[in-house]
Design a protein around this motif. Structure first.
Motif, PDB file in Angstrom:
ATOM      1  N   PHE A 247      47.436  40.143  45.731  1.00 22.42           N
ATOM      2  CA  PHE A 247      47.676  40.696  44.398  1.00 22.42           C
ATOM      3  C   PHE A 247      48.770  41.763  44.401  1.00 22.42           C
ATOM      4  CE2 PHE A 247      43.256  39.162  43.551  1.00 22.42           C
ATOM      5  CZ  PHE A 247      43.582  38.317  42.508  1.00 22.42           C
ATOM      6  N   ALA A 248      48.976  42.409  45.548  1.00 23.98           N
ATOM      7  CA  ALA A 248      49.993  43.464  45.615  1.00 23.98           C
ATOM      8  C   ALA A 248      51.381  42.929  45.290  1.00 23.98           C
ATOM      9  CB  ALA A 248      49.990  44.121  46.991  1.00 23.98           C
ATOM     10  N   LYS A 249      51.656  41.661  45.676  1.00 23.91           N
ATOM     11  CA  LYS A 249      52.974  41.075  45.448  1.00 23.91           C
ATOM     12  C   LYS A 249      52.954  39.947  44.414  1.00 23.91           C
ATOM     13  CE  LYS A 249      55.206  43.656  48.360  1.00 23.91           C
ATOM     14  NZ  LYS A 249      55.815  43.166  49.593  1.00 23.91           N
ATOM     15  N   ALA A 250      51.780  39.641  43.882  1.00 25.28           N
ATOM     16  CA  ALA A 250      51.669  38.557  42.902  1.00 25.28           C
ATOM     17  C   ALA A 250      52.220  39.007  41.551  1.00 25.28           C
ATOM     18  CB  ALA A 250      50.214  38.125  42.749  1.00 25.28           C
TER      19      ALA A 250
ATOM     20  N   LYS B   8      31.748  33.903  31.273  1.00 26.31           N
ATOM     21  CA  LYS B   8      31.984  33.402  32.630  1.00 26.31           C
ATOM     22  C   LYS B   8      33.426  33.684  33.062  1.00 26.31           C
ATOM     23  CE  LYS B   8      30.764  29.046  32.097  1.00 26.31           C
ATOM     24  NZ  LYS B   8      30.201  28.750  30.785  1.00 26.31           N
ATOM     25  N   ILE B   9      33.610  33.748  34.391  1.00 29.17           N
ATOM     26  CA  ILE B   9      34.925  34.024  34.980  1.00 29.17           C
ATOM     27  C   ILE B   9      35.317  32.881  35.909  1.00 29.17           C
ATOM     28  CG2 ILE B   9      36.285  35.641  36.378  1.00 29.17           C
ATOM     29  CD1 ILE B   9      35.260  36.951  33.871  1.00 29.17           C
ATOM     30  N   VAL B  10      36.536  32.385  35.772  1.00 28.70           N
ATOM     31  CA  VAL B  10      37.124  31.482  36.772  1.00 28.70           C
ATOM     32  C   VAL B  10      37.701  32.378  37.861  1.00 28.70           C
ATOM     33  CG1 VAL B  10      38.893  29.755  37.247  1.00 28.70           C
ATOM     34  CG2 VAL B  10      37.643  29.705  35.071  1.00 28.70           C
ATOM     35  N   GLU B  11      37.317  32.158  39.098  1.00 29.34           N
ATOM     36  CA  GLU B  11      37.662  33.086  40.176  1.00 29.34           C
ATOM     37  C   GLU B  11      39.146  33.451  40.155  1.00 29.34           C
ATOM     38  OE1 GLU B  11      37.383  33.614  45.035  1.00 29.34           O
ATOM     39  OE2 GLU B  11      36.721  31.748  44.109  1.00 29.34           O
ATOM     40  N   PRO B  12      39.465  34.730  39.999  1.00 31.15           N
ATOM     41  CA  PRO B  12      40.875  35.150  39.984  1.00 31.15           C
ATOM     42  C   PRO B  12      41.500  35.028  41.366  1.00 31.15           C
ATOM     43  CG  PRO B  12      39.405  36.823  39.034  1.00 31.15           C
ATOM     44  CD  PRO B  12      38.549  35.849  39.771  1.00 31.15           C
ATOM     45  N   ARG B  13      42.774  34.673  41.383  1.00 33.46           N
ATOM     46  CA  ARG B  13      43.504  34.615  42.646  1.00 33.46           C
ATOM     47  C   ARG B  13      44.971  34.949  42.382  1.00 33.46           C
ATOM     48  NH1 ARG B  13      43.353  29.397  40.761  1.00 33.46           N
ATOM     49  NH2 ARG B  13      45.229  28.157  41.107  1.00 33.46           N
TER      50      ARG B  13
ATOM     51  N   GLY C 202      48.846  50.047  38.311  1.00 28.68           N
ATOM     52  CA  GLY C 202      47.598  50.413  37.659  1.00 28.68           C
ATOM     53  C   GLY C 202      46.729  49.236  37.262  1.00 28.68           C
ATOM     54  N   ALA C 203      47.128  48.011  37.662  1.00 28.52           N
ATOM     55  CA  ALA C 203      46.351  46.823  37.300  1.00 28.52           C
ATOM     56  C   ALA C 203      45.005  46.823  38.027  1.00 28.52           C
ATOM     57  CB  ALA C 203      47.133  45.563  37.670  1.00 28.52           C
ATOM     58  N   THR C 204      43.966  46.395  37.300  1.00 28.87           N
ATOM     59  CA  THR C 204      42.622  46.322  37.862  1.00 28.87           C
ATOM     60  C   THR C 204      41.926  45.071  37.336  1.00 28.87           C
ATOM     61  OG1 THR C 204      41.494  47.465  36.048  1.00 28.87           O
ATOM     62  CG2 THR C 204      42.491  48.858  37.758  1.00 28.87           C
ATOM     63  N   GLY C 205      40.711  44.861  37.775  1.00 25.68           N
ATOM     64  CA  GLY C 205      39.879  43.769  37.274  1.00 25.68           C
ATOM     65  C   GLY C 205      38.975  44.202  36.136  1.00 25.68           C
ATOM     66  N   PHE C 206      39.369  45.245  35.409  1.00 23.38           N
ATOM     67  CA  PHE C 206      38.539  45.805  34.340  1.00 23.38           C
ATOM     68  C   PHE C 206      38.162  44.748  33.297  1.00 23.38           C
ATOM     69  CE2 PHE C 206      38.225  48.164  30.231  1.00 23.38           C
ATOM     70  CZ  PHE C 206      37.094  48.906  30.521  1.00 23.38           C
ATOM     71  N   ALA C 207      39.108  43.860  32.977  1.00 24.04           N
ATOM     72  CA  ALA C 207      38.830  42.826  31.966  1.00 24.04           C
ATOM     73  C   ALA C 207      37.642  41.968  32.376  1.00 24.04           C
ATOM     74  CB  ALA C 207      40.071  41.945  31.762  1.00 24.04           C
TER      75      ALA C 207
ATOM     76  N   ALA D  27      42.867  43.232  26.452  1.00 19.27           N
ATOM     77  CA  ALA D  27      44.263  42.891  26.756  1.00 19.27           C
ATOM     78  C   ALA D  27      44.723  43.680  27.974  1.00 19.27           C
ATOM     79  CB  ALA D  27      45.152  43.184  25.557  1.00 19.27           C
ATOM     80  N   THR D  28      43.802  43.857  28.931  1.00 17.88           N
ATOM     81  CA  THR D  28      44.097  44.697  30.095  1.00 17.88           C
ATOM     82  C   THR D  28      44.658  43.918  31.281  1.00 17.88           C
ATOM     83  OG1 THR D  28      41.772  44.525  30.769  1.00 17.88           O
ATOM     84  CG2 THR D  28      42.402  46.463  29.499  1.00 17.88           C
ATOM     85  N   GLY D  29      44.927  42.616  31.096  1.00 13.25           N
ATOM     86  CA  GLY D  29      45.572  41.845  32.154  1.00 13.25           C
ATOM     87  C   GLY D  29      44.655  41.546  33.318  1.00 13.25           C
ATOM     88  N   GLY D  30      45.292  41.171  34.449  1.00 13.74           N
ATOM     89  CA  GLY D  30      44.560  40.875  35.669  1.00 13.74           C
ATOM     90  C   GLY D  30      44.905  41.891  36.748  1.00 13.74           C
ATOM     91  N   PRO D  31      44.431  41.670  37.966  1.00 16.15           N
ATOM     92  CA  PRO D  31      44.634  42.657  39.036  1.00 16.15           C
ATOM     93  C   PRO D  31      45.967  42.562  39.772  1.00 16.15           C
ATOM     94  CG  PRO D  31      43.159  40.914  39.776  1.00 16.15           C
ATOM     95  CD  PRO D  31      43.464  40.627  38.339  1.00 16.15           C
ATOM     96  N   SER D  32      46.900  41.722  39.304  1.00 18.78           N
ATOM     97  CA  SER D  32      48.191  41.619  40.003  1.00 18.78           C
ATOM     98  C   SER D  32      49.000  42.910  39.833  1.00 18.78           C
ATOM     99  CB  SER D  32      48.988  40.418  39.486  1.00 18.78           C
ATOM    100  OG  SER D  32      49.223  40.525  38.108  1.00 18.78           O
ATOM    101  N   ILE D  33      49.726  43.283  40.875  1.00 14.08           N
ATOM    102  CA  ILE D  33      50.536  44.505  40.956  1.00 14.08           C
ATOM    103  C   ILE D  33      49.674  45.757  40.729  1.00 14.08           C
ATOM    104  CG2 ILE D  33      52.762  45.539  40.400  1.00 14.08           C
ATOM    105  CD1 ILE D  33      53.633  43.026  39.060  1.00 14.08           C
TER     106      ILE D  33
END
Length: 394
Positions: free
Chosen positions: A334-337, A187-192, A172-177, A162-168
């Motif tokens: 991602f900084a402003k998403a 599998k991963i659907v390309e994050p954007r 502290g958001a990361t792509g850890f998930a 439940a660590t979210g995505g890399p937005s903001i």
């Protein structure tokens, strides 16, 4: 202590899942990387948390599988969460388009979620929330998940991502998930970036000159249209309608704006007939701000009085105003998403329980999943609904 479940992430989805599971008698450990729980909740909605949307339904979500969200959203609705809010006497109000906000502070939502976690004890369960936790290793062996955080080993029958995505990322958001998902073969659907301002270049750069100007428009991208305000910025385009279509926009694509969505075909020829001595700029100023009317009329090239302008030129101007194509050269990233589109592929998960089909005991909820809501409380509702679905299955 061996837990029934370890939840990674003390955001909206993680805390709600922990509370729901704890109240079902489960013993739950929540590990959070940040110093305090619910950081993104606290900044949402200008500090008042747009905690749901009363009209939330599957059509308000973007996913490679548009049907995936149906089950969770039907199991736990916006009305269900609103009942919880009201049981805590949290005052709320509805803004446009079904968006629900706290009257006072988003801190009330975080406090409510933590109190819900505490209620686990009444049901014979427990919820322990540990912050400032650096998770360095996750293993799955002999039906048990082993998580090493701050050098300490924790074990549980189930693991919830439940660590979210890399937005903001500044929160502290990361792509850890996604790293964890790949570790377990998902599998991963390309994050954007999604719900994000778009940037302009080329000929469109002239519109940066009217930074700060907004208008009520229809914005369209990839056959999806939103009627809300658009805002011109020093970098390009923002505002609710632009944030909405940004989730559907892809690099190289266009965003079409109808600057006068309430006008029917032939309105400009009607203006020529009724006000032949007026200029196009003067007519536009009746409906748009002076600065926007000026730049649009200049770019349309109709400089004479309407009575002296050829009908063909006015029809072309009308068509352009109804569909003004912008070609963004990118987004503010991602900084402003506000959220992340894409994520862990829904084909890997059960839509009823959020459990990985091929990895027993592994669950994924919230923003980490390839389910992205519209602007206006929809992503919080997905957090509550997906968390509820997983908690019932833990």
């Amino acid at each position: 202590m061996a837990y029934d479940a370890i939840i990674l992430g003390a955001g909206a989805a993680g805390l709600f899942c922990a509370a729901q599971a704890g109240q079902r008698g489960k013993h739950v450990l929540v590990l959070e990387r940040a110093p305090t729980p619910g950081k993104k909740i606290l900044i949402s909605g200008g500090g008042r948390c747009n905690f749901t949307n009363i009209g939330a339904g599957p059509a308000n979500y973007l996913s490679a599988n548009p049907h995936f969200a149906k089950s969770a959203l039907s199991q736990y609705t916006a009305r269900d969460f609103l009942d919880l809010i009201e049981s805590y006497d949290i005052a709320w109000h509805e803004k446009t388009l079904g968006q629900l906000f706290c009257d006072q502070s988003a801190r009330q939502i975080v406090a409510m979620l933590l109190e819900e976690c505490d209620k686990a004890q009444e049901a014979g369960g427990s919820v322990e929330v540990l912050c400032d936790q650096d998770v360095t290793e996750v293993e799955h062996t002999d039906g048990c998940y082993l998580v090493t955080a701050n050098g300490k080993l924790h074990g549980a029958h189930s693991l919830v991502i439940a660590t979210g995505g890399p937005s903001i990322p500044k929160m502290g958001a990361t792509g850890f998930a996604y790293d964890l998902a790949r570790q377990f073969g998902l599998k991963i659907v390309e994050p954007r970036p999604a719900l994000v301002p778009l940037t302009l270049g080329g000929e469109d750069v002239l519109f940066r000159d009217i930074s700060g100007v907004s208008a009520d428009v229809e914005a369209k991208s990839d056959k999806t249209t939103f009627r809300e305000a658009a805002l011109f910025t020093h970098r390009g385009l923002s505002g609710p309608s632009i944030l909405q279509v940004s989730s559907y926009w892809r690099n190289g694509g266009t965003v079409a704006i109808n600057f006068l969505p309430d006008h029917s075909d032939g309105w400009l020829l009607g203006a020529k007939r009724d006000h032949p001595r007026s200029s196009l700029k003067a007519i536009l100023k009746e409906h748009l701000s002076d600065r926007l009317a000026t730049i649009l009329s200049e770019k349309l090239g109709v400089q004479t009085e309407l009575g002296n302008a050829p009908d063909k030129a006015l029809r072309a101007a009308e068509a352009k105003l109804a569909r003004w194509d912008f070609t963004p050269n990118g987004s503010e990233g991602f900084a402003k998403a506000e959220v992340t589109a894409g994520g862990i592929d829904t084909s890997e998960l059960s839509s009823k329980t959020m459990e990985a089909k091929n990895v027993p005991g592994l669950y994924v909820i919230g923003e980490a999943v390839d389910v992205t809501g519209w602007l206006g409380g929809y992503n919080f509702q997905w957090a509550w609904a997906s968390a509820h679905a997983a908690a019932r299955a833990l």
